[in-house]
Each structure stands twice: as C-alpha cells, then as structure tokens.
Design a protein around this motif. Structure first.
Motif, mmCIF file in Angstrom:
data_model
loop_
_atom_site.group_PDB
_atom_site.id
_atom_site.type_symbol
_atom_site.label_atom_id
_atom_site.label_comp_id
_atom_site.label_asym_id
_atom_site.label_seq_id
_atom_site.Cartn_x
_atom_site.Cartn_y
_atom_site.Cartn_z
ATOM 1 N N ILE A 54 30.410 42.097 71.778
ATOM 2 C CA ILE A 54 29.313 40.951 70.792
ATOM 3 C C ILE A 54 29.729 40.290 69.249
ATOM 4 N N THR A 55 28.946 39.547 69.126
ATOM 5 C CA THR A 55 30.021 38.875 67.665
ATOM 6 C C THR A 55 28.535 38.918 66.632
ATOM 7 N N VAL A 56 29.075 38.198 65.369
ATOM 8 C CA VAL A 56 28.518 37.583 64.839
ATOM 9 C C VAL A 56 27.444 36.444 64.674
ATOM 10 N N ASP A 57 26.603 35.952 64.689
ATOM 11 C CA ASP A 57 26.136 34.764 64.885
ATOM 12 C C ASP A 57 26.190 33.706 63.971
ATOM 13 N N ARG A 58 25.097 34.459 62.941
ATOM 14 C CA ARG A 58 24.672 33.973 62.083
ATOM 15 C C ARG A 58 24.841 35.063 60.280
ATOM 16 N N GLU A 59 24.998 34.649 59.602
ATOM 17 C CA GLU A 59 24.711 35.536 57.925
ATOM 18 C C GLU A 59 24.180 34.453 56.747
ATOM 19 N N GLU A 60 22.863 35.424 56.536
ATOM 20 C CA GLU A 60 21.729 34.840 55.629
ATOM 21 C C GLU A 60 22.054 35.758 54.197
ATOM 22 N N ALA A 61 21.830 34.937 53.591
ATOM 23 C CA ALA A 61 21.006 35.877 51.965
ATOM 24 C C ALA A 61 19.662 36.278 52.414
ATOM 25 N N VAL A 62 19.467 37.138 52.448
ATOM 26 C CA VAL A 62 17.539 37.300 52.802
ATOM 27 C C VAL A 62 17.289 38.303 51.142
ATOM 28 N N GLU A 63 16.587 37.836 50.117
ATOM 29 C CA GLU A 63 16.341 38.660 48.511
ATOM 30 C C GLU A 63 17.669 39.326 47.949
ATOM 31 N N GLY A 64 18.280 38.383 47.836
ATOM 32 C CA GLY A 64 19.857 38.771 47.791
ATOM 33 C C GLY A 64 20.741 39.723 47.745
#
Length: 113
Positions: A54-64
């Motif tokens: 597996i690999t990291v697809d993406r990262e996003e900030a949600v509620e800090g």
C-alpha cells in the motif's frame, strides 16, 4: 496471510480510504467479526507500506487534523489476487473433503453460513 491483513488489502482494493474508513470497511467485509483497533490498524498500515503493498494516496486537513488516505499498489493487488486464489483452492479442497464424508455436505454442516 492473516485475516485482518487480507481484509485491509481488500478494503483498499476499490478506492483509497483513510484509517477510520478502513476500520469501517473491514468490519463490514467481515460481517462484523473483525473489529480493528486504531493501534492495530496503523501498525498494519505501516507494515504494509514498508512492504510496498500500500502507499499513501494523499493527505488532507480535516478539522485541524491530518487525514491520510491509503491505496493499494499494483504489487499489493498482485499479492491480494494470489491470496484470493490460495484461499479459493483451500476452500475447494475442504469442500471436496466434506463431500467425501459419509452423508456428504449436509451431514453436520450448515453450508453457506
């Protein structure tokens, strides 16, 4: 391959998911019999990433907070397909042995449960 690993890879087969999404998918895929704890999941995700399944697809900030999405790699898809084949062969062998049992499959076995 242990069942939780198989289910994690399966949960990521169709689309990327974040950690909690993987936990929910694994529980659903297992009919509620496998309930991953966060510590167990993230340890498994780290191991699977090290193995390049597996690999990291993406990262996003949600509620800090940072939400990391994981996806299955091509290598991971190959490993998952191999495990599916192995499990299928084993299930077919077990089913054949049950057919040979006096009385067949129905004798003491609730098939399909």
């Amino acid at each position: 391959m242990q069942e939780p690993t198989f289910l994690i890879l399966t949960a990521l087969a169709a689309a990327p998911r974040h950690g909690y999404g993987v936990i929910q998918a694994v529980e659903e895929l297992s009919g509620g019999t496998v309930k991953l704890r966060a510590g167990t999941l993230y340890g498994a995700l780290d191991r699977l990433a090290e193995q390049e399944l597996i690999t990291v697809d993406r990262e996003e900030a949600v509620e800090g907070r940072l939400r990391r999405y994981y996806r299955l790699t091509d290598a991971g898809a190959g490993v998952l397909a191999g495990e599916i084949s192995r499990l299928r062969r084993n299930a077919e062998a077990a089913e054949e042995q049950l057919r040979r049992r006096p009385g067949g499959l129905a004798a003491g076995f609730a098939y399909g449960r």
